[in-house]
Design a protein around this motif. Structure first.
Motif, short mmCIF file in Angstrom:
data_model
loop_
_atom_site.label_atom_id
_atom_site.label_comp_id
_atom_site.label_asym_id
_atom_site.label_seq_id
_atom_site.Cartn_x
_atom_site.Cartn_y
_atom_site.Cartn_z
N GLU A 803 0.93 -1.33 -0.17
CA GLU A 803 -0.07 -0.10 -0.04
C GLU A 803 0.80 1.19 -0.08
N LYS A 804 2.08 1.27 0.14
CA LYS A 804 3.12 2.41 0.09
C LYS A 804 4.25 2.17 -0.41
N ASP A 805 5.23 3.13 -0.65
CA ASP A 805 6.59 2.88 -1.41
C ASP A 805 7.40 2.50 -0.26
N SER A 806 7.85 1.06 -0.55
CA SER A 806 8.61 0.28 0.52
C SER A 806 10.08 0.67 0.45
N PHE A 807 10.81 0.31 1.67
CA PHE A 807 12.02 0.76 1.29
C PHE A 807 12.82 -0.14 2.80
N VAL A 808 14.02 -0.36 2.57
CA VAL A 808 14.87 -1.08 3.43
C VAL A 808 16.19 -0.04 3.65
N GLU A 825 16.16 -0.72 8.92
CA GLU A 825 14.80 -0.30 9.04
C GLU A 825 14.01 -0.47 7.81
N ASP A 826 12.72 -0.82 8.00
CA ASP A 826 11.86 -1.00 6.85
C ASP A 826 10.59 -0.33 7.25
N ASN A 827 9.53 -0.08 6.46
CA ASN A 827 8.41 0.64 6.57
C ASN A 827 7.30 -0.54 6.04
N GLY A 828 7.66 -1.73 6.61
CA GLY A 828 6.59 -2.76 5.98
C GLY A 828 5.68 -3.11 6.99
#
Length: 894
Positions: A803-808, A825-828
């Motif tokens: 649902e969003k632009d994911s990053f690690v 760090e991730d935004n999962g």
């Protein structure tokens, strides 16, 4: 006014008083008692009283009068003075100048002259028409007489009072008597026949007067008067009686007598005082040469030409380097130039002591204001110069000591106000000298110390003590408290009256603080010494004799303080063979030693002074102790030793038990390790066989693939093989760490993993950001580091949000404790730590419905991290992402 010249002038012309004007005080005038009384003012306490010019004179007329006096030949004229009621009264004056240029005005009221003229006109005869007019004005004249400011009385032919002035009543002290109509002889029964004869002659037309006469009253008091008696005429030009005018000159006569007495006294004083008095006339000829002057010069006064005065009398300048020129001689200088003050001169006689004198001089003037000579007074200042020299040396010494003293010094007045302070005191209390001058010592003294200080100060002033010392507290300018030691003495004048205090202030703040800390430390140490029942604290002197013995020592050894203090040696509580063993380590075989030397060496030995020892109780039983031996030093010298011991009997027992447990644990670990190898080797063989047999069966009997039981058997075999592989991997983690540790560059490892999973990242649309600095190295096994990074990064890809632009994001930072913190760090999807936090790193634990989730990755990764002596922390929230913080050893620090 004591000069006969001026006195006679006032007596002759100042019938109603006099005033004095001094040019150096141009706004004030001095009035005598008589003139003030004539003007209606209350008589002053003293003979003369100073008044402002504007109070009694019209300023413009007065300034004009002063301007015209030098131009006037007879030095006389008219002057108006203001009475107490505010109107002006006109006086005739005559003026004379004194030697100090003051102007003396002799005053006579102009009304007096009117009365005299009136009497003269009556005596001279008048016309009938004038007589008629006189009748009309008689009452007015009588009223004039009554109000006249001088003493006037009008009598009929029987010497009865017709009119009398108020001044007459006052002068003769008969104000309380109504004299009109009464006989003069009734009022003054003491009047003699001589006066009666005068009255009789005046009634016959004669005129009598006298400048001064003594009139003795009935009470015996004497009145000196100047008087005039003359007849007055009625309208028929017949003598109607007499008019008497008198002026009370008692004060003048008394002053005259006093002046004579003082003149006589002055002459005697001039000859007896130790002050040289020399006077000369207007030509410089000596007219006065008193006895003191004769003694100093060793010569009498004699006619000496002015130009030879200096040589004849040995007159020199202040330092005695040269004889005075004629114009430099103080007497001649005063005569020619005017007053001199405190001029210094040396008198060097032909024989005798040289005298240094201080000279003051004034000019003398005659009654006409002309220069009449000069007079000088000379004071011997030999003693003063000697005293001044000593005082100057003393003051310089004191000032140097005061200003540069290492302690604070101050001079205070009797009220406690700071008069002078030195720099050291300003440094002590933080105030400048200007600030302190506005304060008193009471302002900066601690209230609790003030009463004691004031009490001692009062005793000092009362003469009960010569000085006092005390410790007190001052308030520093910044508000802090300064402890000082104060010494105060009192300086008195030559009459014993207190002048000022001298205070010496020493800053003892550091000593007080140190003393308080020492006291607190000693109290703590004493408390520790007496309260430490589980620690034996024993002190000895340098010979090893026991001096103190705390409660812990008493409990451990069974002795009391009284039993051991200076009674036992420290060796009494030690095992002898142990002491001998320790001494063999400290001394060579050929060395001779005694106990003091042994204690000295053992207290300095790093190997033995904190070693386990054996103590011997009073009952003979032995027990182990951990003993620390410390030297007690005082001023660098060894004065004794401190023995601090802890009973380690229980510790020894625990050590033995722990050793036994460790042996058992090592054996069990070896068995477990062997078991792990057996499981990982043998079970792997069996599971492989089962898998092969199932594969063969499936090939030979294809229909079995449709059999549900066979399918389950095939899955179970695969799971068993995978589990055995996981167990084998966990078993091998700790065994391969120590021999494979190396420096691992985090940035490179992260880049390698990033490239290897780039296809997965592209598929999952996750941006991998590696911002780890390229110079950070950790201590670890390269394969483990790669495995750790791979597990955390692939987990982040698995559980990314669609649902969003994911990053690690990977970052790292060196810490001060020797570790490196790695953050992934991730935004999962995130993890609910409240629900799963305790089992996050458990084996086969999953937290999302992902098809590839097996629950073994985090378990193995945590074991790998801990095998590298690191740790892992997690911060996560559902829907917000996860941050794993991994702590590994910094390679540089390691």
């Amino acid at each position: 006014m004591r000069d006969p010249q001026f006195f006679e002038f006032i007596q002759k012309f100042g019938l109603h008083g006099f005033l004095i004007y001094k040019p150096e005080q141009p706004k004030t005038i001095w009035f005598n008692t008589q003139i003030l009384r004539n003007l209606g003012f209350a008589a002053p306490i003293h003979i003369l009283e100073k008044k402002n010019i504007e109070d009694l004179l019209e300023l413009s007329s007065w300034n004009k009068l002063l301007f015209n006096i030098p131009k006037s030949d007879d030095k006389s004229g008219h002057i108006k003075l203001k009475t107490s009621k505010g109107h002006f009264c006109k006086f005739i004056y005559k003026v004379i100048q004194s030697p100090d240029h003051s102007l003396i005005f002799a005053l006579e009221e102009q009304k007096q002259n009117v009365i005299q003229q009136l009497s003269s006109s009556i005596v001279g005869g008048i016309s009938s028409e004038e007589i008629s007019q006189m009748k009309k004005r008689f009452e007015l004249k009588r009223l004039f007489i009554e109000q006249a400011p001088s003493a006037i009385a009008m009598f009929d032919n029987n010497l009865k009072y017709i009119a009398v002035s108020k001044r007459w009543l006052k002068d003769y002290n008969i104000e309380h008597i109504d004299v009109v109509g009464k006989s003069h002889y009734e009022i003054f029964p003491e009047i003699g026949e001589d006066w009666k004869q005068i009255h009789k002659e005046c009634l016959s037309g004669a005129i009598h007067s006298k400048d001064e006469e003594c009139f003795v009253r009935a009470d015996g008091s004497k009145n000196w008067i100047t008087w005039e008696v003359r007849p007055w005429y009625n309208s028929e030009n017949e003598i109607g009686g007499i008019i008497m005018h008198t002026a009370d000159i008692t004060e003048i006569k008394n002053s005259q007598a006093e002046n004579h007495r003082k003149q006589e006294l002055m002459e005697k004083v001039l000859e007896s005082v130790d002050v040289g008095i020399v006077a000369c006339d207007a030509k410089g000829k000596l007219t006065l040469f008193n006895q003191a002057t004769k003694n100093w010069h060793g010569l009498p006064a004699k006619p000496v030409p002015v130009e030879e005065l200096s040589k004849h009398y040995g007159l020199y300048n202040a330092d005695g380097s040269k004889a005075l020129e004629e114009h430099e001689i103080p007497l001649i200088k005063t005569l020619s130039k005017g007053p001199i003050n405190n001029e210094i001169m040396k008198i060097r006689p032909v024989s005798g002591e040289e005298v240094t004198v201080s000279v003051n001089g004034v000019q003398l003037f005659d009654q006409d204001g002309k220069l009449d000579g000069a007079v000088v007074a000379m004071h011997n200042i030999n003693h003063r110069l000697t005293a001044e020299k000593k005082l100057r040396i003393s003051e310089q010494t004191f000032r140097g000591s005061f200003e540069h003293a290492a302690i604070g010094m101050a001079i205070l007045n009797i009220s406690g106000k700071w008069l002078s302070v030195n720099k050291s005191l300003c440094d002590i209390i933080g105030y400048t000298e200007e600030e302190l001058r506005k304060l008193t010592f009471q302002d900066i003294t601690h209230p609790d110390d003030l009463n004691t200080d004031l009490s001692l100060l009062n005793e000092l002033v009362a003469g009960e003590r010569e000085f006092y010392h005390m410790e007190k507290r001052y308030f520093h300018k910044n508000g802090s408290i300064v402890f000082i030691k104060l010494a105060v003495s009192l300086v008195r004048d030559n009459k014993g009256r207190p002048l000022h205090f001298v205070s010496q202030i020493t800053d003892i703040t550091k000593e007080k603080i140190a003393s308080e800390k020492l006291r607190q430390t000693l109290n703590k140490l004493e408390g520790i010494f007496n309260a430490s029942t589980h620690v034996s604290i024993i002190s000895t002197d340098s010979e090893g004799r026991i001096e103190s013995f705390n409660k812990g020592a008493e409990r451990m050894l069974g002795y009391t303080q009284t039993e051991v203090s200076q009674q036992l040696n420290i060796t009494s509580i030690h095992v002898s063979n142990e002491l001998e063993s320790f001494s063999n380590n400290l001394f060579n075989d050929h060395e001779n030693y005694d106990l003091p030397e042994f204690l000295k060496k053992i207290s300095n030995s790093k190997k033995l002074k904190n070693k386990d020892w054996t103590y011997v109780r009073k009952d003979g039983t032995e027990f182990p102790v951990q003993l620390a031996i410390t030297s007690i030093l005082e001023n660098g010298e060894n004065t004794g030793y401190l023995f601090m011991a802890i009973d380690i009997t229980n510790l020894k027992m625990v050590e033995e038990e722990l050793s036994s447990v460790m042996n058992i644990t090592q054996e069990q670990n070896a068995r477990l390790k062997n078991f792990a190898h057996i499981v990982s080797h043998n079970l792997r063989s069996h599971s492989s066989n089962i898998g092969m047999l199932l594969d063969l069966a499936m090939r030979d009997y294809p229909e079995l693939t449709e059999n549900e039981i066979c399918t389950h058997l095939n899955n179970a075999s695969a799971n068993l093989t995978e589990t055995i592989e996981h167990l084998n991997e966990v078993t091998l983690i700790n065994t391969a760490v120590e021999e494979n540790l190396d420096a691992v560059n985090l940035y490179k490892s992260a880049e390698n993993i990033k490239h290897s999973i780039s296809a997965i990242a592209l598929r999952e649309m996750v941006d991998i950001q590696n911002i780890i600095p390229d110079d950070i190295y950790v201590l670890g096994v390269p394969a483990y580091i790669d495995s750790i990074l791979l597990n955390f990064m692939t987990n982040a890809l698995k559980y990314s949000s669609l649902e969003k632009d994911s990053f690690v994001k990977l970052s790292a930072k060196r810490l001060d404790d020797g570790y490196v913190r790695i953050e992934i760090e991730d935004n999962g999807l995130g993890i609910d730590l409240k629900k799963h936090g305790r089992k996050l790193f458990g084996m086969y634990k999953t937290f999302h419905d992902h098809k590839d989730s097996r629950g073994i990755g985090l378990f193995i990764t945590k074991n790998q991290i801990e095998a590298l002596q690191g740790k892992v922390q997690v911060d996560s929230a559902p829907g917000h992402g996860t941050t794993f913080s991994i702590y590994l050893k910094n390679y540089e620090k390691s």
